[in-house]
Structures are given as structure tokens and as C-alpha cells.
Write a protein that holds these residues in place. Sequence first.
Motif, mmCIF file in Angstrom:
data_model
loop_
_atom_site.group_PDB
_atom_site.id
_atom_site.type_symbol
_atom_site.label_atom_id
_atom_site.label_comp_id
_atom_site.label_asym_id
_atom_site.label_seq_id
_atom_site.Cartn_x
_atom_site.Cartn_y
_atom_site.Cartn_z
ATOM 1 N N GLY A 270 -52.978 -3.762 -13.011
ATOM 2 C CA GLY A 270 -51.803 -2.899 -12.926
ATOM 3 C C GLY A 270 -52.064 -1.625 -12.150
ATOM 4 O O GLY A 270 -51.198 -1.138 -11.418
ATOM 5 N N PHE A 271 -53.278 -1.079 -12.285
ATOM 6 C CA PHE A 271 -53.628 0.117 -11.536
ATOM 7 C C PHE A 271 -53.634 -0.172 -10.035
ATOM 8 O O PHE A 271 -53.209 0.662 -9.228
ATOM 9 C CB PHE A 271 -54.999 0.614 -11.974
ATOM 10 N N GLY A 272 -54.102 -1.367 -9.655
ATOM 11 C CA GLY A 272 -54.074 -1.752 -8.249
ATOM 12 C C GLY A 272 -52.655 -1.833 -7.721
ATOM 13 O O GLY A 272 -52.380 -1.435 -6.582
ATOM 14 N N VAL A 273 -51.739 -2.353 -8.550
ATOM 15 C CA VAL A 273 -50.330 -2.414 -8.152
ATOM 16 C C VAL A 273 -49.813 -1.009 -7.875
ATOM 17 O O VAL A 273 -49.163 -0.754 -6.851
ATOM 18 C CB VAL A 273 -49.484 -3.085 -9.251
ATOM 19 N N SER A 274 -50.098 -0.080 -8.779
ATOM 20 C CA SER A 274 -49.577 1.277 -8.661
ATOM 21 C C SER A 274 -50.212 2.042 -7.512
ATOM 22 O O SER A 274 -49.522 2.610 -6.657
ATOM 23 C CB SER A 274 -49.806 2.037 -9.978
ATOM 24 N N MET A 275 -51.549 2.053 -7.463
ATOM 25 C CA MET A 275 -52.231 2.891 -6.490
ATOM 26 C C MET A 275 -52.133 2.337 -5.073
ATOM 27 O O MET A 275 -51.672 3.007 -4.149
ATOM 28 C CB MET A 275 -53.701 3.063 -6.877
ATOM 29 N N PHE A 276 -52.586 1.085 -4.888
ATOM 30 C CA PHE A 276 -52.630 0.527 -3.538
ATOM 31 C C PHE A 276 -51.242 0.201 -3.005
ATOM 32 O O PHE A 276 -51.000 0.262 -1.796
ATOM 33 C CB PHE A 276 -53.527 -0.719 -3.509
ATOM 34 N N GLY A 277 -50.318 -0.143 -3.912
ATOM 35 C CA GLY A 277 -48.956 -0.383 -3.461
ATOM 36 C C GLY A 277 -48.336 0.869 -2.888
ATOM 37 O O GLY A 277 -47.704 0.856 -1.818
ATOM 38 N N ALA A 278 -48.534 2.000 -3.584
ATOM 39 C CA ALA A 278 -47.988 3.270 -3.097
ATOM 40 C C ALA A 278 -48.672 3.713 -1.810
ATOM 41 O O ALA A 278 -48.026 4.220 -0.879
ATOM 42 C CB ALA A 278 -48.142 4.340 -4.170
ATOM 43 N N ILE A 279 -50.000 3.522 -1.722
ATOM 44 C CA ILE A 279 -50.727 3.893 -0.515
ATOM 45 C C ILE A 279 -50.248 3.078 0.679
ATOM 46 O O ILE A 279 -50.168 3.575 1.806
ATOM 47 C CB ILE A 279 -52.245 3.702 -0.728
ATOM 48 N N ALA A 280 -49.886 1.817 0.447
ATOM 49 C CA ALA A 280 -49.453 0.948 1.540
ATOM 50 C C ALA A 280 -48.105 1.351 2.111
ATOM 51 O O ALA A 280 -47.893 1.288 3.329
ATOM 52 C CB ALA A 280 -49.403 -0.503 1.057
ATOM 53 N N ILE A 281 -47.157 1.771 1.247
ATOM 54 C CA ILE A 281 -45.817 2.079 1.759
ATOM 55 C C ILE A 281 -45.671 3.531 2.189
ATOM 56 O O ILE A 281 -44.719 3.867 2.902
ATOM 57 C CB ILE A 281 -44.722 1.743 0.719
ATOM 58 N N LEU A 282 -46.620 4.396 1.780
ATOM 59 C CA LEU A 282 -46.488 5.812 2.129
ATOM 60 C C LEU A 282 -46.519 6.060 3.643
ATOM 61 O O LEU A 282 -45.682 6.817 4.161
ATOM 62 C CB LEU A 282 -47.571 6.625 1.422
ATOM 63 N N PRO A 283 -47.436 5.451 4.413
ATOM 64 C CA PRO A 283 -47.386 5.639 5.870
ATOM 65 C C PRO A 283 -46.085 5.137 6.489
ATOM 66 O O PRO A 283 -45.561 5.744 7.434
ATOM 67 C CB PRO A 283 -48.597 4.841 6.383
ATOM 68 N N LEU A 284 -45.556 4.029 5.981
ATOM 69 C CA LEU A 284 -44.289 3.508 6.491
ATOM 70 C C LEU A 284 -43.162 4.496 6.210
ATOM 71 O O LEU A 284 -42.262 4.692 7.038
ATOM 72 C CB LEU A 284 -43.976 2.160 5.838
ATOM 73 N N PHE A 285 -43.218 5.118 5.051
ATOM 74 C CA PHE A 285 -42.205 6.080 4.655
ATOM 75 C C PHE A 285 -42.222 7.307 5.565
ATOM 76 O O PHE A 285 -41.197 7.723 6.112
ATOM 77 C CB PHE A 285 -42.449 6.470 3.193
ATOM 78 N N VAL A 286 -43.413 7.887 5.748
ATOM 79 C CA VAL A 286 -43.472 9.148 6.496
ATOM 80 C C VAL A 286 -43.366 8.945 8.002
ATOM 81 O O VAL A 286 -42.845 9.808 8.720
ATOM 82 C CB VAL A 286 -44.756 9.931 6.144
ATOM 83 N N GLN A 287 -43.856 7.795 8.515
ATOM 84 C CA GLN A 287 -43.769 7.554 9.950
ATOM 85 C C GLN A 287 -42.437 6.908 10.340
ATOM 86 O O GLN A 287 -41.809 7.312 11.315
ATOM 87 C CB GLN A 287 -44.917 6.661 10.417
ATOM 88 N N GLY A 288 -42.037 5.902 9.571
ATOM 89 C CA GLY A 288 -40.846 5.161 9.946
ATOM 90 C C GLY A 288 -39.552 5.855 9.594
ATOM 91 O O GLY A 288 -38.551 5.713 10.307
ATOM 92 N N LEU A 289 -39.550 6.623 8.507
ATOM 93 C CA LEU A 289 -38.311 7.244 8.048
ATOM 94 C C LEU A 289 -38.280 8.748 8.311
ATOM 95 O O LEU A 289 -37.265 9.290 8.750
ATOM 96 C CB LEU A 289 -38.113 6.971 6.560
ATOM 97 N N LEU A 290 -39.391 9.426 8.042
ATOM 98 C CA LEU A 290 -39.423 10.875 8.226
ATOM 99 C C LEU A 290 -39.907 11.277 9.618
ATOM 100 O O LEU A 290 -39.974 12.477 9.923
ATOM 101 C CB LEU A 290 -40.312 11.521 7.164
ATOM 102 N N ASP A 291 -40.275 10.306 10.437
ATOM 103 C CA ASP A 291 -40.686 10.536 11.834
ATOM 104 C C ASP A 291 -41.916 11.435 11.957
ATOM 105 O O ASP A 291 -42.024 12.247 12.880
ATOM 106 C CB ASP A 291 -39.532 11.136 12.650
#
Length: 502
Positions: A270-291
Motif C-alpha cells: 500500500g505504501f508503494g501505491v501511495s508514494m510511487f503512484g504520486a511520484i509518477a503523476i506529479l511530473p505530468l501534473f506540473v509539466q503537462g497542466l501547470l506548464d
Amino acid sequence: MSAARWPIVLAVVLTAILEVMDMTIVNVALPHIKAAFGLTSDQTVWIVTSYIVASVAVMPLTGFFVRRVGRRRLITSAILGFAGFSMLCGLSWSVGTLVLFRIGQGLCGAFLIPLSQSILFDAFPREKRGQAMAFFGLGVVVAPVFGPTLGALLTEYFSWRAVFYVNLPLAAFALMLIAGELEAEETRSLPVDWPGLALMLTAIGCLQMTLDLGETHDWFGSKLIQVTALSSAVAGVFFVARGWRKRDNIVDFSLLRDRSFAAANVAILGFGVSMFGAIAILPLFVQGLLDYPVLDAGYLFIPRGLAAGVSMVVTGAVLLKRIDARLLVVAGLGLTGLGNMLLSGLNLDAGFWDLGLPGVVTGFGMGLFFVPMSTLAFQNISSARQDEASGIYGVTRSIGSSIGVAILGWQVSERSQVHWALLGEELTATRQAVSQYLAPLGLTPTSPEGAAWLAQTLRAQSAMLAYQDAFLLAGLAAFAMIPAALVLQKPRPGAPAETAAA
């Protein structure tokens, strides 16, 4: 621990960094690789998937190979193989060769984490295992956090090929240290349980393919995903049923009869789901959406990594001696969940520290969780079975990470469509609020420019809400593991591990 053993500590931490950093450092370079080879999105996915599938499939075999060839020979061969395939990845001339060499990387890298962990346990006396896990955690947890930053720097100032070449000096240094310090061990010939091996590889490999390819293939709407999921389920059931009480099974399931080890595997999943899942989508969030530029997106991980490093050192050196390790695990899960919850409250105007401070909270949580959890997980495991247990624990962590990446990625995609439909119902040309929103811009809902602006705003807001949902889910995943942490046995500093779990 004697001073003579510190070179081994440094060597195994470097090997851990090699394996886990490679999972995240490559992600930043994918757009450049895609452009260099003219790839489609499906082809790009295989660059990541091939490595993870190969690694996860053979990681549970660590104990088996240690008994057959010895720990020293296995880890030196794995480091050499990983370095060699890293160089070949950097020299790749087509997507086919890159995927092939990534498979080789994964096969060799699979043994690095379990072996590093078991070597550290042997290098430290039992009362100093918290320190051992603090060092190990610097490699396993902090390295993937800094991976995107390093990948961004290498890609921006050199080439995407540099993200593979950077492994070579680390591998050479680690190999030099291990060759001079790690003692050779006696080996013994063991029969290979070929049916069990085939079932295990099928179950884990197909599960990993399902998770990695599900989003790009519309999940169970795809025949491929249906086949891989069904194959994984059937092979997994037969593998467990066949090997649960089989003494010479390819994986020793009797380890899971220990309460602490079993609960720790659930928690790390469960910790892997929380930590690595968030780490994976964070670059997409800040680069793809927040430019955010690629370098700024990489720098965003620095506060999180520094907080995790400080937290691990303090936890291993101080807190474990004074506080019940189970309470530290619960606190770590709480802070990890809280950090992700804070990310779920952001909007499109979020600045650097709006994103960075939740990362600091999560980073402190990572250290509080990882160090005591690893200590508690292996408190009843004898030295002779640490390699086997480390392999099982490692593959559980990797599968949890893959589940997190798959679920949160799917959440962003799926929820974006849901929010698009819900928000779209409100954006009609006849609504007064819409006209009032466009008026300061000199636009009207019926003009082409006004319609285009509304569509752009709708896409951005829908995606923002979807990312909020995904970060919220990551937070809940951490909180959901607290009951598993409470199942762990109370640490027994005086209990000799060699007499437990025999």
C-alpha cells in the motif's frame, strides 16, 4: 560495526541507488527518446514496461540463486550485467534494441535491492539494524525521488543517452568496493522446480504487463489485457496452491506465516501505491497542466528528497531507540497520506512551494515509515533466510509501485472525462455566469474565440479536478495501511533472529 565493513555499506547503498533510480530517471527522458526514434505512445510505454516486467519477474528468485552461486558472485555479476546493459541502452540505435537492452537491465537489476538489504543486515549487529535501514533507505527511497531531477539535468544539458551512462561510474565504484570486501560463500547444487518457476514467472510477468499496459489499451476492453489478467490470475492461484506447503518450492511461502513479515508485505504494498503512484503523476501534473519547464519540474523533488534523507537518518539513529517502531510506522503513513492530501487541495495557480511543501511532509513520512518497517519486517527472519525474504519483500514493493502508477494514471484519465462531462453541462451559451466570465476578456460565448477559450478552460479545470482525485486516492492508500502496521509484532531487541522463523 567495524570500520572495515563500511566499504560494503557504501557499495550496497550504491547498488540500491542504481536499481531504483533507473525506474524514475528514464521517465523524464521519454519525450526526448520518443522524438529521437519517432515513436508512438504505445512504443514509448514498452521502454519502461520491459525493464519493470523483467525485474519483478525474477526478483523472488534471489534466495534460490544465492544458494546456488553465492551472494558475492551473484551481486558482482548483477552489477556487471546492469552496467553493461546500461551502456548498451545508451548506444541503442532503434526502439527494438533499446527495449531488448532494458530487459537485460531489469534481469540484472532485480537482484540488487534484495541482496543489498540482506548484506546490510549481516553487516550490522541486531541492535543497530535501524541504522542499517537508514542507509539502505537513502538508496531505495531517496534515489527515486531525486531521479527526475537528475534525469531532467542530464537530458537538458547533455542527451537522453546520458541517463543510462550515469550508471557506469556508480556501478564501477560499487563493484570495486564489493570485490575487495565481500567474502565468498559456499554454494550447493539445488534442483530447479521448473513447473513452479514457470507458474511464478507467468503470474508475476502477466500481472506486471496488465498494470503497465492497461491504461494505454483501455483496460479490460482490450483482448490483450484480458489475456494477461486471466493468465496472471490462473497461474497465481496454481502457484500458491501448489507451493504453499511444498518444501522445495521455488519461493518459500512459509516465510509468510510470520505475522510481522506478512503484515509488512501488505503495508509496503500500500505504501508503494501511495508514494510511487504520486511520484509518477506529479511530473505530468506540473509539466503537462501547470506548464512547468522540465528543470523546474525536476527541482520540485529536491525538498521531498532532502526531507526524506533527514528523516531516515534521525529515525535510524535516534527515534528507533526511544519510540516503539510501530508508532513510527503509523506516523510515517499518516504524514505520507497528509502530504498527498495537501496536493489534492491545489489549483491551477499553485506555485513552486505550494507543490514543494506537501512534498516535504511526504518526505518526512517516507523516512518515518521505511526505516522502522524494514526493521520490523525482518525481526523474526534468520540470517540464512534473509536473501529469500528480501526477494519477496522487494517484489511486493515493486508490485505496489506498479499498482500505484497504474491506478493513479487511470484515475487521472478516467476522472478527466467525468469532470469534462459534468462541467460541460454548466458551460452553455445561455448561462449568465458564462457571459460574465468572458466579458472582461472581450469575448462572448457565441464567438469562435469565446468558444475556444471556454474549451481550453474546460480541459484545464477537468484535468485539475482529476489530479485532485488522484492525489486524494494516494493519500487514502497510505491511511488504509495503518491497520496492517498495527498487526506487526512489538519489536524485541533481545531476541536472536537466528532462532526465529526457522
